[in-house]
Structures are given as C-alpha cells and as structure tokens.
Design a protein around this motif. Sequence first.
Motif, PDB file in Angstrom:
ATOM      1  N   TYR A  80      -4.897  -0.002   0.220  1.00 30.01           N
ATOM      2  CA  TYR A  80      -5.955   0.331  -0.756  1.00 30.01           C
ATOM      3  C   TYR A  80      -6.337   1.813  -0.634  1.00 30.01           C
ATOM      4  O   TYR A  80      -6.423   2.536  -1.620  1.00 30.01           O
ATOM      5  N   LEU A  81      -6.602   2.233   0.599  1.00 35.28           N
ATOM      6  CA  LEU A  81      -7.068   3.607   0.829  1.00 35.28           C
ATOM      7  C   LEU A  81      -6.006   4.622   0.368  1.00 35.28           C
ATOM      8  O   LEU A  81      -6.330   5.573  -0.352  1.00 35.28           O
ATOM      9  N   SER A  82      -4.753   4.398   0.772  1.00 37.07           N
ATOM     10  CA  SER A  82      -3.681   5.350   0.435  1.00 37.07           C
ATOM     11  C   SER A  82      -3.528   5.485  -1.076  1.00 37.07           C
ATOM     12  O   SER A  82      -3.452   6.605  -1.598  1.00 37.07           O
ATOM     13  N   PHE A  83      -3.484   4.350  -1.772  1.00 33.64           N
ATOM     14  CA  PHE A  83      -3.280   4.420  -3.219  1.00 33.64           C
ATOM     15  C   PHE A  83      -4.537   4.937  -3.922  1.00 33.64           C
ATOM     16  O   PHE A  83      -4.443   5.560  -4.983  1.00 33.64           O
ATOM     17  N   GLY A  84      -5.694   4.709  -3.321  1.00 29.85           N
ATOM     18  CA  GLY A  84      -6.940   5.290  -3.851  1.00 29.85           C
ATOM     19  C   GLY A  84      -6.872   6.815  -3.774  1.00 29.85           C
ATOM     20  O   GLY A  84      -7.218   7.517  -4.732  1.00 29.85           O
ATOM     21  N   VAL A  85      -6.384   7.337  -2.640  1.00 29.71           N
ATOM     22  CA  VAL A  85      -6.242   8.788  -2.477  1.00 29.71           C
ATOM     23  C   VAL A  85      -5.193   9.314  -3.460  1.00 29.71           C
ATOM     24  O   VAL A  85      -5.364  10.379  -4.062  1.00 29.71           O
ATOM     25  N   THR A  86      -4.119   8.546  -3.660  1.00 31.73           N
ATOM     26  CA  THR A  86      -3.090   8.957  -4.633  1.00 31.73           C
ATOM     27  C   THR A  86      -3.696   9.057  -6.038  1.00 31.73           C
ATOM     28  O   THR A  86      -3.443  10.018  -6.765  1.00 31.73           O
ATOM     29  N   ALA A  87      -4.525   8.074  -6.391  1.00 33.28           N
ATOM     30  CA  ALA A  87      -5.155   8.100  -7.720  1.00 33.28           C
ATOM     31  C   ALA A  87      -6.080   9.302  -7.839  1.00 33.28           C
ATOM     32  O   ALA A  87      -6.064  10.012  -8.859  1.00 33.28           O
ATOM     33  N   MET A  88      -6.864   9.568  -6.777  1.00 29.27           N
ATOM     34  CA  MET A  88      -7.779  10.710  -6.808  1.00 29.27           C
ATOM     35  C   MET A  88      -6.981  12.020  -6.931  1.00 29.27           C
ATOM     36  O   MET A  88      -7.317  12.889  -7.739  1.00 29.27           O
ATOM     37  N   GLY A  89      -5.908  12.130  -6.141  1.00 27.48           N
ATOM     38  CA  GLY A  89      -5.057  13.322  -6.196  1.00 27.48           C
ATOM     39  C   GLY A  89      -4.444  13.495  -7.578  1.00 27.48           C
ATOM     40  O   GLY A  89      -4.331  14.617  -8.080  1.00 27.48           O
ATOM     41  N   SER A  90      -4.077  12.376  -8.210  1.00 27.70           N
ATOM     42  CA  SER A  90      -3.464  12.437  -9.543  1.00 27.70           C
ATOM     43  C   SER A  90      -4.476  12.900 -10.590  1.00 27.70           C
ATOM     44  O   SER A  90      -4.147  13.730 -11.452  1.00 27.70           O
TER      45      SER A  90
END
Lengths: 45, 267
Positions: free
Chosen positions: B77-87
């Motif tokens: 969850y955390l990793s993909f949340g950071v990916t979404a924020m970065g995107s």
Amino acid sequence: MSNWGYIIVGWSAAAGVLGAYAVRLVTRGRSLSRRVPPERRRWMG
Amino acid sequence: MTDTTTNPPGAGMGAPTRSGDDPRNTASKGTRVFGILSLIGIGWLVALGLGLSPDDQTQGDLVRLMYVHVPSAWLAYLSFGVTAMGSIMYLWKRSEWWDLVAASSAEIGVLFTGLALVTGMIWGRPTWGSYWEWGDARLVTTLVLFLMFLGYLAVRRIPADTHVRSRRSAIVALIAVVDIPLVHFSVKWWRTLHQEATVLSSDFDPKIDDLMLFTLMVGLVVFTLVYVWFMLHRFRVAWLEEQLLDHSLADAIEARRAEAVGTGATT
C-alpha cells in the motif's frame, strides 16, 4: 499439529527476496558509480 | 537529497565526502543509519516473531507467518501510494526527480506485493487447505494490483522520449492505484474467504494479545525502515542510470556532429 515447515518456508522466502534485492541494489549502485562522476549526483552535497 | 553540486569533478573518488556520501557507491549517512536500524529491527522481529510471541488460539503457530505477511501487504500500500504521489507530482511539475521517485517505489512495491501473495499462499495451504482460491476477493484484487504495477514497470521499458515515458507511466500508475481501496475493502464488501482486518478494525479495538500486537507493530516498523533503505538506494541507482543515458546520448550526438563537420571539411 506443528506448522513449522510452512513458517520456515514463509520467513525464508521473505529473507531471501529482501536480501537478494538489497545485494542487487548495492552491486548495481557500485557498478554505476564507477561510470558516473560525483558532480552528476544530485544527492551529493 | 539536495540540489547542490559542490564537489569538483573527480574529487573524493576514493573516500566518503564530509557529508558522508560515498562516491564509490550509493551509500550515505542516511542509508547507513537506516541500514543499521533495519538490521537491529530484523533481529528483534525474528526473536519476537519466531520465539517470544505466543501461539494464536485459533491459528496456532501459523500466526507467526502474519508477522511477515501483514507488513508486506502494508508496504505494498505504502509503496504504491508513494508511486501515485510521485506520478501526480510529475504530471504537475514535470520534474524527472518525481518520476524517478514514482518508478523506484513501484519496483519496491511489486517486490512487497509478491511477498504478501507468497506468504499468504503459504499460510493458506494449512489453514484453508489450498494455496489459492480464485473466488476470494482479497486474493484476486491483490493479484490484479501486482500485475498492474508489473505492467507499469513494463511500460517504463518501452523505448520512448524521457518525457513521453514518464507521462505515460504516470497515467498508468494513477489508474493502477485505484485498486488499493478495492484490495483493502474487499474483505468488507464481498465477505469471501479472507478474514477481515484485525488491527485496523472499524472500532479501532484490536482483539489480539498484547505481545502479538506488539510483534506485529515491530514488523510494520522494521519493514518500513527496510523500505526507506531500499528507496534511498533505488532512487540513486535510477538517477545514475538516467545520468548515464543522458551522457551517452550527448556523447553520441557530439560524435555525429564531429563526423558531419569532418565530412563537410573534406568535400
């Protein structure tokens, strides 16, 4: 009934995957660092 | 990660700089601190998870698999949340920095999602009598999440201009991240085989032994420390790869230009 076989396999999978990834990151970082001069690294102050 | 470049060319190639950054690799003071904390934490987690914490009343000793399964799922969850924020930040600022943050976190997220799936399957065999149940909403939505971010990493490998690649992958990440709430609430909405959340229950009153809860929390903290260590190194590796690519491209253009000038001079 003891399930230690499953437990050991599960923990070993986690340790193996995370350990192998850590080693890959460090070796890739070393190899790239030899080819990129320090002034091109944004994080280095 | 500052934007300053005060080292003269080639300076300190053999030793760490004053700030602790090592030019021979991607290590720094920060990675050393997180690395040491992670190793200490892993020692604690092994002692608690495999030794000190008690067996569960219903799951028996299989509860010990939860101390690696639940943190892996949390890190997904955390990793993909950071990916979404970065995107989102990339689409807003058009900054390569944010694109590399998103990509680095996605790769680590795929790793942790894979681990969550594998440890869950190992737990499922003795508990449910089967490694996999296609009818279970949590399992299937998690597999979809894993495959979508694997697809994200594949999209990044399609040859294209840097900005086209970054924009394309940012859009894929924002579509894929919609699956996270589906994964999380699947156990409530569809009530299939997978149990409901124990710690993040609706009344915020986990029905779990204190030492088991403590061990689970140690697992979450330790895996998060490992994630930060991975992120620092992965981002730097990605940054170096981009620098190398830019540099080789610039060299190739320069060589072609020199070649063209040379040809022009002789005709």
